[in-house]
Enzyme design. Sequence first.
Site, PDB file in Angstrom:
ATOM      1  N   CYS A   1       0.817  -1.221   0.000  1.00 30.51           N
ATOM      2  CA  CYS A   1       0.000   0.000   0.000  1.00 30.51           C
ATOM      3  C   CYS A   1       0.853   1.274   0.000  1.00 30.51           C
ATOM      4  O   CYS A   1       0.416   2.312  -0.488  1.00 30.51           O
ATOM      5  CB  CYS A   1      -0.939   0.004   1.197  1.00 30.51           C
ATOM      6  SG  CYS A   1      -1.992  -1.436   1.219  1.00 30.51           S
TER       7      CYS A   1
ATOM      8  N   ASN B   1      -9.968  -0.793  -2.752  1.00 34.75           N
ATOM      9  CA  ASN B   1      -8.572  -0.547  -2.375  1.00 34.75           C
ATOM     10  C   ASN B   1      -7.687  -1.124  -3.493  1.00 34.75           C
ATOM     11  O   ASN B   1      -7.648  -2.335  -3.690  1.00 34.75           O
ATOM     12  CB  ASN B   1      -8.318  -1.244  -1.026  1.00 34.75           C
ATOM     13  CG  ASN B   1      -6.881  -1.145  -0.559  1.00 34.75           C
ATOM     14  OD1 ASN B   1      -5.962  -0.933  -1.334  1.00 34.75           O
ATOM     15  ND2 ASN B   1      -6.673  -1.336   0.737  1.00 34.75           N
TER      16      ASN B   1
ATOM     17  N   HIS C   1      -3.826   6.856   0.968  1.00 32.88           N
ATOM     18  CA  HIS C   1      -4.047   5.548   0.350  1.00 32.88           C
ATOM     19  C   HIS C   1      -5.475   5.132   0.676  1.00 32.88           C
ATOM     20  O   HIS C   1      -5.903   5.212   1.837  1.00 32.88           O
ATOM     21  CB  HIS C   1      -3.042   4.533   0.902  1.00 32.88           C
ATOM     22  CG  HIS C   1      -3.475   3.126   0.700  1.00 32.88           C
ATOM     23  ND1 HIS C   1      -3.788   2.636  -0.552  1.00 32.88           N
ATOM     24  CD2 HIS C   1      -3.693   2.110   1.577  1.00 32.88           C
ATOM     25  CE1 HIS C   1      -4.169   1.374  -0.426  1.00 32.88           C
ATOM     26  NE2 HIS C   1      -4.122   1.034   0.846  1.00 32.88           N
TER      27      HIS C   1
END
Length: 349
Positions: free
Chosen positions: A114, A306, A276
């Site tokens: 991430c 995501n 993020h």
Amino acid sequence: MLRSKIAGIGMYVPENVVTNNDLLRYMDSSDEWIQERTGIKERRYAHRTKETTTTMAVEACKIAIERAGITPVDVDFIVFATLSPDYYFPGCGVLVQRAMKMKEIGALDVRNQCSGFIYALSVADQFIRSGMYKNILVIGSEKHSFGLDFSTRGRNVSVIFGDGAGACILQPTEQEHKGILSTHLHSNGESAEILAMYNPGTHANYWTEQKLADFDEAERGEMFMSHAMIDGAQNFPFMDGPAVFKKAVIKFPEVVMEALHANQYNTSDLNMLITHQANLRISQYIQQKLGLQNNQVYNNIEYYGNTTAASIPIALCEAWEKGKIKEGDLVCLAAFGSGFTWASALLRW
Ligand SMILES: CC(C)(COP(=O)(O)OP(=O)(O)OC[C@H]1O[C@@H](n2cnc3c(N)ncnc32)[C@H](O)[C@@H]1OP(=O)(O)O)[C@@H](O)C(=O)NCCC(=O)NCCS
């Protein structure tokens, strides 16, 4: 003073929209649960055979390169962040070099999940500041849909992730108050196993008391990927969601403040925070904790899920395209994820 600026940015998401209700064909869940816990309404899934992490990246790169006013042969270095590479090795950077018919330039792959895009941006920033390169292609791209557990067993992970790509061209600038002001990178491997994909890998259960994979009796080989691992669904990502959540809500605000303070700014100076896109609840918590107004943050997890290393460049590109980021704006990027690794970048657009 030489700094790097984002000279062009692009994004690509696959056409195929997958709603929460679409996922109910495979698992026991509900649109209500997914929206309430994650904020996600839908995500995009790449075509199973016609799109890869690299091909999606190439689409984003074409836009970034065109917007920077250069051509692929002008690119002098590639930094590619992904946790879902086309091959275990080689990395995707060389595949972009090949697909875009670039010169025989260096290509580096970053494996920071991430936080991958900010790590990649930071590496590229150092190369620009040192004067070594002039047009660096920085990429974040993921094809998660190929390797998630779509049964009820894997639902806490599989509902969250989506596919997509973002890319930017970094160039040097001597303009004062422009470009990347600083980057801040962190890691703590203490909890490496609570958000991880253990297999294929070479750990052989070395790092944990708990047995993460079954290995058969063969004298050599057959430890990297075995039938037993596949039968036990050990080749899918594992996540202790609540533990990740608890750490993320501490580290995100911390690393944003670190970037602001390093440059003598405060939250009120910030025009845009792009975090993020892990979970809408996490992003909302960060906004509240930092006391930011709605026009100081941008979220799009509702529509893409995501997308790990791709989420920041996708959100940054979309926010800029919508006119929410303007010349001269103070923009902070922040990420947290598997490793754990976390990072931020402060830039003047
Ligand atoms: C994953 C996450 C959404 C789960 O939400 P949560 O509120 O923490 O939920 P829990 O994991 O405690 O599970 C609560 C219940 O929901 C169930 N559940 C999990 N996924 C589900 C799903 N997709 N649909 C329905 N129920 C689900 C669990 O089985 C559990 O049931 P139980 O109480 O009967 O055991 C949340 O922890 C999260 O977002 N964590 C951060 C993840 C993240 O950001 N990861 C990316 C890395 S940056």
